[in-house]
Motif scaffolding. Structure first.
Motif, mmCIF file in Angstrom:
data_model
loop_
_atom_site.group_PDB
_atom_site.id
_atom_site.type_symbol
_atom_site.label_atom_id
_atom_site.label_comp_id
_atom_site.label_asym_id
_atom_site.label_seq_id
_atom_site.Cartn_x
_atom_site.Cartn_y
_atom_site.Cartn_z
ATOM 1 N N GLU A 174 41.818 -11.483 38.467
ATOM 2 C CA GLU A 174 42.755 -10.703 39.269
ATOM 3 C C GLU A 174 43.731 -9.900 38.430
ATOM 4 O O GLU A 174 44.465 -9.065 38.947
ATOM 5 N N GLN A 175 43.754 -10.171 37.111
ATOM 6 C CA GLN A 175 44.673 -9.495 36.186
ATOM 7 C C GLN A 175 46.125 -9.597 36.677
ATOM 8 O O GLN A 175 46.854 -8.607 36.755
ATOM 9 N N THR A 176 46.522 -10.833 36.974
ATOM 10 C CA THR A 176 47.884 -11.092 37.431
ATOM 11 C C THR A 176 48.494 -12.234 36.628
ATOM 12 O O THR A 176 47.786 -13.113 36.138
ATOM 13 N N THR A 177 49.822 -12.217 36.514
ATOM 14 C CA THR A 177 50.536 -13.307 35.848
ATOM 15 C C THR A 177 51.111 -14.249 36.888
ATOM 16 O O THR A 177 51.331 -13.864 38.042
ATOM 17 N N GLN A 178 51.373 -15.487 36.470
ATOM 18 C CA GLN A 178 52.014 -16.433 37.379
ATOM 19 C C GLN A 178 52.604 -17.589 36.592
ATOM 20 O O GLN A 178 52.230 -17.836 35.439
ATOM 21 N N ILE A 179 53.548 -18.286 37.234
ATOM 22 C CA ILE A 179 54.090 -19.523 36.669
ATOM 23 C C ILE A 179 53.557 -20.675 37.499
ATOM 24 O O ILE A 179 53.753 -20.716 38.721
ATOM 25 N N VAL A 180 52.848 -21.581 36.851
ATOM 26 C CA VAL A 180 52.241 -22.729 37.523
ATOM 27 C C VAL A 180 53.132 -23.956 37.346
ATOM 28 O O VAL A 180 53.528 -24.287 36.219
ATOM 29 N N SER A 181 53.466 -24.614 38.452
ATOM 30 C CA SER A 181 54.265 -25.847 38.407
ATOM 31 C C SER A 181 53.345 -27.054 38.455
ATOM 32 O O SER A 181 52.292 -27.040 39.107
ATOM 33 N N PHE A 182 53.760 -28.134 37.774
ATOM 34 C CA PHE A 182 52.936 -29.344 37.705
ATOM 35 C C PHE A 182 53.861 -30.551 37.699
ATOM 36 O O PHE A 182 54.762 -30.661 36.868
#
Length: 372
Positions: A174-182
């Motif tokens: 998708e050529q997108t950035t994101q912040i993943v929470s865990f």
């Protein structure tokens, strides 16, 4: 981006310390892209940018502090209208920048990212930006995810790595950035790394000679294909990253084409154009362009439709090729093609409807057949 990564690797090899700043989020019209990066070396040299002006100066100052204490940090900036005006922008915005020391894991991922990028293969970086509120995030803070789901590096937790791998593959597509929470305690920033796009030029005529130079100049990797060694050679194409001398059908089957590939069909005759086009429309390439008059294009399209190719597949072909700049000479035609590829690469506007045969696009003159 590759120049920054190469500087990062070289600095580490030479024993120098450096801090890497990455824009991880932004709101409003800030003067930087969401994936902007800047490297600050201990000797004061900086490579890259996170927006310039006072923001960059503060990041550089924090980078010097980081090189003393070794602790990663997240920096929040609000650019006021006054500050924005001083930096040449109309209004302000908010930006969040993650600052980290360059570690062994960063260097390893940078080396792999460079290798993948320069061969037209995508990947994503996963950077640990928060771990349970700890000031020291430890050594396992960087992981590289390839498009096939294989990885390099570690984040110190198998379950986290599995989730990040899944999201990394999605980010590549998708050529997108994101912040993943865990686990509500850990956050990872995932970003697709820029890929050097590859233009595959079919045909080694006059237009191709100039296109290879222009494409290389504006950041494309260039692969040239022709079945004539007297035309497809280093003397005529010193800029080409690769030259394939073979029958077009055989050459096409040797190529690895993906969504970062650009296909330019400028062979010496209609039969070869049709041969390459049949293969090209079945690929996932970002751009397919074919030289020729509108009459020639219609004939080739009709032939392909009679063979079962769908109009939807043919509609994605930029034919006649190139932006309409009333080009006449081989140099001008090459320029119009390079400009069209840049437009597609930047995706600044919807242009598909203007590139279907018979609509309002005017073909750049293709000149004598020998030019192609």
């Amino acid at each position: 981006m590759n120049e920054l990564l190469k500087e990062l690797v070289d600095t580490h090899r030479q024993g120098g310390a450096a801090a890497l700043a990455t824009v991880i989020s932004r709101q409003g019209p800030t003067p930087m892209a969401s994936e902007a990066k800047m490297l600050t070396r201990i000797d004061g040299k900086i490579v890259g940018t996170v927006g310039g002006g006072c923001t960059e100066a503060q990041v550089q100052s924090e980078g010097k502090k980081l090189l003393l204490d070794g602790l990663s940090r997240t920096l929040d900036f609000t650019l006021t209208r006054k500050q924005a005006g001083e930096e040449g922008h109309i209004c302000g915005g908010k930006v969040q920048i993650f600052l980290e020391p360059v570690r062994e894991c960063t260097v390893a991922c940078a080396q792999e990212a460079i290798k993948l990028s320069e061969t037209g293969r995508p990947c994503a970086w996963a950077t640990l930006i928060c771990r349970g509120g700890a000031a020291d995030l430890g050594e396992n803070t960087k992981m590289l995810v390839r498009a096939d789901g294989t990885t390099l590096g570690s984040l110190g937790n198998e379950a986290l790595a599995a989730k990040v791998t899944e999201e990394g593959v999605k980010a590549i597509k998708e050529q997108t950035t994101q912040i993943v929470s865990f686990d509500d305690q850990t956050e990872v920033f995932i970003e697709p790394m820029p890929v050097v796009p590859t233009v595959y030029v079919f045909g080694a005529g006059h237009v191709s000679c100039y296109l290879a130079k222009m494409a290389k100049l504006v950041g494309f990797r260039v692969v040239l294909t022709d079945d004539r060694s007297q035309f497809a050679n280093r003397e005529r194409f010193p800029e080409a990253d690769e030259i394939i001398v073979d029958d077009f059908e055989v050459a096409c089957n040797k190529l690895t084409v993906n969504q970062f590939s650009y296909l330019v069909i400028v062979t010496r005759g209609h039969l070869h154009d049709a041969e390459v086009l049949e293969w090209a429309v079945e690929t996932k390439s970002k751009y397919i362009g074919m030289i020729g008059s509108r009459a020639k294009v219609r004939i080739l399209f009709r032939d392909l439709e009679s063979k079962g190719f769908k109009k939807e597949s043919l509609a994605k072909v930029y034919a006649p090729i190139g932006l309409d700049i009333k080009a006449e000479t081989p140099e001008e035609i090459a320029l119009s093609i390079a400009a069209e590829m840049i437009l597609v690469r930047r995706q600044r506007q919807q242009i598909d409807s203007d590139h279907q045969v018979g609509l309002k696009k005017v073909v750049p003159k293709s000149g004598p057949a020998g030019w192609a």
